[in-house]
Each structure stands twice: as C-alpha cells, then as structure tokens.
Design an enzyme around this catalytic site. Sequence first.
Site, PDB file in Angstrom:
ATOM      1  CG  ASP A  41      -5.443   6.075   2.280  1.00 30.17           C
ATOM      2  OD1 ASP A  41      -5.480   5.696   3.468  1.00 30.17           O
ATOM      3  OD2 ASP A  41      -4.637   6.898   1.833  1.00 30.17           O
ATOM      4  CG  ASN A  58       4.381  -1.673   5.214  1.00 25.47           C
ATOM      5  OD1 ASN A  58       5.522  -1.962   5.567  1.00 25.47           O
ATOM      6  ND2 ASN A  58       3.430  -2.591   5.151  1.00 25.47           N
ATOM      7  CB  SER A  73       0.275  -3.602   2.788  1.00 21.90           C
ATOM      8  OG  SER A  73       1.079  -2.657   3.428  1.00 21.90           O
ATOM      9  CB  CYS A 105      -3.847   1.442   7.039  1.00 20.13           C
ATOM     10  SG  CYS A 105      -3.553   2.946   7.991  1.00 20.13           S
ATOM     11  CB  CYS A 123      -0.979  -0.029   1.166  1.00 20.61           C
ATOM     12  SG  CYS A 123      -0.221  -0.039   2.800  1.00 20.61           S
TER      13      CYS A 123
END
Length: 171
Positions: free
Chosen positions: A138, A24, A28, A26, A21
């Site tokens: 996101d 790194n 992934s 949230c 993501c």
Amino acid sequence: MSMPFDKSITKEDPYKLCFVCLGNICRSPTAEGVFQHLVNERGLDGYFYIDSAGTGAYHVGEGANSKSQKTANEYGIELKSRARKFEPEDLREFDLILAMDHENFDNLQKLDVRDEYSGKLFLMREFDPQPETKAVPDPYYGGIDGFKHVFDIVYRSCEGLLDKLEKQIEG
Ligand code: 4NP
C-alpha cells in the site's frame, strides 16, 4: 462455472477482469490502466473488459491519486478510473478478480459467503515473475518512490497475466 484459465476469449464474449485494492485510488487504478495499455499495445482491443474496485468505500467517486497518475503518465499511461466499492454481485459478474494484497483477498473471500467463486480469486503477484513477497504494498501514506515501486510490480504482474490470458484468445 468455467474456470478463468480454461475459458476461450472472443470479442463476442470479452473476458472480464476486476483489479481490487482497498481505496480504489492507487494500486487497482494503476493495474486497470496498465492492463488496458498492454492490451492496446498488443492489438487485443475488444477481447477484454477491464475494471477496478476497492474493498473500502472511503474514496468512492474520486479519481486516481495524483502520485499514481504522475507515475503512470511518465510511461504514457492515463488512469481514468472513478473509485467504487467492490459489490458482492461483482463476484458473479467477473471472470477473474485480482486482489492487491492478502487483506483485500480475505475481504473478497468473506463476500463469497457460499464459497462459490473461490476459483476466480487470485493475488495479483501470483503473476509477477519476480515476487519477493505476494503483496503489492500500500503506497498511500508514503512518498513518490513507493508509487514507482508499485507501478513496477503492477506492470510486471500485468505482463505476466496477459501473457497467460493471450493463449486463450480464440482458443
Ligand atoms: P489503494 O491505497 O488501496 O491502493 O487505493 C489506499 C488508498 C486509501 C487508503 C488506503 C490505501 N485509505 O486508508 O484511505
């Protein structure tokens, strides 16, 4: 290069996955924790090497976001990652690289300057049986509901992906 969905998976040569993501912290790390959880639950320990990384370096060294942790903990899953930046060498190193959204995907493609690794790059939601869109949104600037939504998407996608990869074990 053997293609990611042709490769036989053995304990001698574990299959290497990297979830990617932006930060790194949230999305992934959630995917890494959920995929590991499903692997353990299915008795497939030792067949997979699971990692995550970010295309941005803003949060390098940090553990997973507290709202991501809280959400995962409710499902008995711990997020143990430390944020790191995705490096160009990771393109060679991993069998399959899963981007959480189109921006991350584009950033990975840009690192693949000689277009050698495009066969390994996928959007995570390619494996979601209910993909309303192709992106894992996101959640960083929003509330806990966004994190729960991300968890559900990631969980379904990890299940879909592991269902597919499981067929390659000792195959
Ligand atoms: P992630 O979420 O990419 O799912 O880890 C984000 C974390 C941090 C930022 C953006 C997204 N940030 O802009 O700092």
